[in-house]
Design a protein around this motif. Sequence first.
Motif, short mmCIF file in Angstrom:
data_model
loop_
_atom_site.label_atom_id
_atom_site.label_comp_id
_atom_site.label_asym_id
_atom_site.label_seq_id
_atom_site.Cartn_x
_atom_site.Cartn_y
_atom_site.Cartn_z
N GLU A 154 37.91 -30.43 7.28
CA GLU A 154 38.01 -30.21 8.73
C GLU A 154 39.20 -29.31 9.07
OE1 GLU A 154 36.45 -34.13 10.99
OE2 GLU A 154 38.02 -34.48 9.49
N ARG A 155 40.33 -29.54 8.41
CA ARG A 155 41.52 -28.71 8.64
C ARG A 155 41.24 -27.25 8.28
NH1 ARG A 155 44.28 -33.02 7.02
NH2 ARG A 155 44.39 -32.41 4.84
N LEU A 156 40.59 -27.06 7.14
CA LEU A 156 40.30 -25.71 6.68
C LEU A 156 39.42 -24.96 7.69
CD1 LEU A 156 40.78 -23.85 4.25
CD2 LEU A 156 38.72 -24.79 3.23
N ILE A 157 38.37 -25.62 8.15
CA ILE A 157 37.48 -24.99 9.14
C ILE A 157 38.21 -24.79 10.46
CG2 ILE A 157 35.37 -25.32 10.52
CD1 ILE A 157 34.93 -24.43 7.56
N ASP A 158 39.00 -25.77 10.87
CA ASP A 158 39.74 -25.66 12.13
C ASP A 158 40.69 -24.45 12.11
OD1 ASP A 158 40.24 -26.91 14.73
OD2 ASP A 158 42.27 -27.27 13.97
N GLU A 159 41.35 -24.24 10.98
CA GLU A 159 42.30 -23.14 10.87
C GLU A 159 41.62 -21.77 10.83
OE1 GLU A 159 44.54 -24.10 7.38
OE2 GLU A 159 45.66 -25.69 8.39
N ALA A 160 40.40 -21.72 10.29
CA ALA A 160 39.72 -20.42 10.10
C ALA A 160 38.68 -20.11 11.17
CB ALA A 160 39.07 -20.39 8.72
N TRP A 161 38.34 -21.07 12.01
CA TRP A 161 37.23 -20.91 12.96
C TRP A 161 37.38 -19.68 13.86
CZ3 TRP A 161 32.71 -23.12 12.52
CH2 TRP A 161 31.80 -23.08 13.58
N ILE A 211 18.97 -19.33 15.45
CA ILE A 211 19.18 -20.55 14.68
C ILE A 211 20.59 -21.06 14.98
CG2 ILE A 211 19.34 -21.57 12.38
CD1 ILE A 211 17.40 -19.36 11.43
N PRO A 212 20.68 -22.27 15.57
CA PRO A 212 22.01 -22.86 15.79
C PRO A 212 22.51 -23.52 14.51
CG PRO A 212 20.31 -24.27 16.70
CD PRO A 212 19.61 -23.07 16.15
N ILE A 213 23.80 -23.37 14.27
CA ILE A 213 24.45 -24.02 13.13
C ILE A 213 25.69 -24.71 13.67
CG2 ILE A 213 25.45 -23.77 10.83
CD1 ILE A 213 23.99 -21.04 10.64
N ASN A 214 25.70 -26.03 13.60
CA ASN A 214 26.85 -26.72 14.18
C ASN A 214 28.03 -26.75 13.22
OD1 ASN A 214 26.69 -29.11 12.58
ND2 ASN A 214 25.15 -29.93 13.95
N ARG A 215 29.17 -26.95 13.78
CA ARG A 215 30.43 -26.93 13.03
C ARG A 215 30.45 -27.98 11.92
NH1 ARG A 215 35.78 -25.50 15.91
NH2 ARG A 215 37.34 -25.89 14.33
N ALA A 216 29.80 -29.10 12.15
CA ALA A 216 29.76 -30.17 11.15
C ALA A 216 29.12 -29.69 9.85
CB ALA A 216 29.02 -31.39 11.69
N SER A 217 28.18 -28.78 9.91
CA SER A 217 27.55 -28.25 8.71
C SER A 217 28.53 -27.39 7.92
CB SER A 217 26.30 -27.45 9.05
OG SER A 217 25.27 -28.32 9.46
N PHE A 218 29.39 -26.65 8.60
CA PHE A 218 30.42 -25.87 7.92
C PHE A 218 31.39 -26.80 7.20
CE2 PHE A 218 28.88 -22.90 11.08
CZ PHE A 218 28.95 -21.67 10.45
N ILE A 219 31.77 -27.87 7.87
CA ILE A 219 32.67 -28.87 7.27
C ILE A 219 32.01 -29.52 6.07
CG2 ILE A 219 33.85 -31.07 7.68
CD1 ILE A 219 34.20 -30.04 10.65
N GLU A 220 30.74 -29.88 6.20
CA GLU A 220 30.02 -30.51 5.09
C GLU A 220 29.91 -29.58 3.89
OE1 GLU A 220 28.46 -33.37 2.83
OE2 GLU A 220 29.33 -33.64 4.81
N ALA A 221 29.76 -28.29 4.13
CA ALA A 221 29.71 -27.33 3.02
C ALA A 221 31.01 -27.37 2.23
CB ALA A 221 29.46 -25.92 3.55
N TYR A 265 42.07 -39.15 15.42
CA TYR A 265 41.93 -39.49 14.00
C TYR A 265 42.53 -38.37 13.17
CZ TYR A 265 38.13 -36.10 13.78
OH TYR A 265 37.39 -34.95 13.83
N ALA A 266 42.79 -38.67 11.94
CA ALA A 266 43.33 -37.67 11.03
C ALA A 266 42.20 -36.83 10.46
CB ALA A 266 44.10 -38.35 9.90
N MET A 267 42.34 -35.53 10.52
CA MET A 267 41.34 -34.63 9.94
C MET A 267 41.44 -34.67 8.42
SD MET A 267 41.63 -31.09 12.00
CE MET A 267 40.88 -30.83 13.56
N ASP A 268 40.30 -34.56 7.77
CA ASP A 268 40.36 -34.41 6.32
C ASP A 268 40.58 -32.94 5.98
OD1 ASP A 268 37.86 -33.06 6.37
OD2 ASP A 268 36.75 -34.80 5.66
N GLU A 269 40.72 -32.65 4.70
CA GLU A 269 41.05 -31.29 4.27
C GLU A 269 39.98 -30.28 4.69
OE1 GLU A 269 42.00 -28.91 0.13
OE2 GLU A 269 42.06 -31.10 0.15
#
Length: 146
Positions: A18-25, A66-76, A12-16
């Motif tokens: 997701e791309r931002l987090i993917d590039e900075a992770w 405390i676990p923080i999943n990647r989806a929460s970073f994207i949601e922020a 699928y195409a990443m939204d903006e």
Amino acid sequence: MKIELNNFIKGYAMDEAERLIDEAWHHIEQDMTLNTPDERSNVTFTIIEVNANGVVILTESAQTEIPINRASFIEAIRYLQANAHDESNPCEITARKEDHAAGPFCRAIRIPNGRRTMISSYLVPILEHIGVVGMGRAQPNTVWII
């Protein structure tokens, strides 16, 4: 090119956001110690695990993991973008343990984490460290997209 390949692999195409987090992770580092947003309390926490799906932090005071999943970073990022929270319009973090007392940003990023645990005090400094948000440490604590 790498991002395009990742998008193809995921199917699928990443939204903006997701791309931002993917590039900075990759800038999130294990054993890194950061401060929570409130300059008055000056509380620290340590990132004890980083993987493709998220991070685990260890609080200094309670020694709680405390676990923080990647989806929460994207949601922020999505929340800040959707509400036009830039430096001229910062978002109040309003981090509270109780849902009814927490601000909308704090509540929104909890949902993808699958827990009611307050994570904004840890997630925001990580996002600031990787260069995707700015953070105001004076009261009220604020965050904005860069």
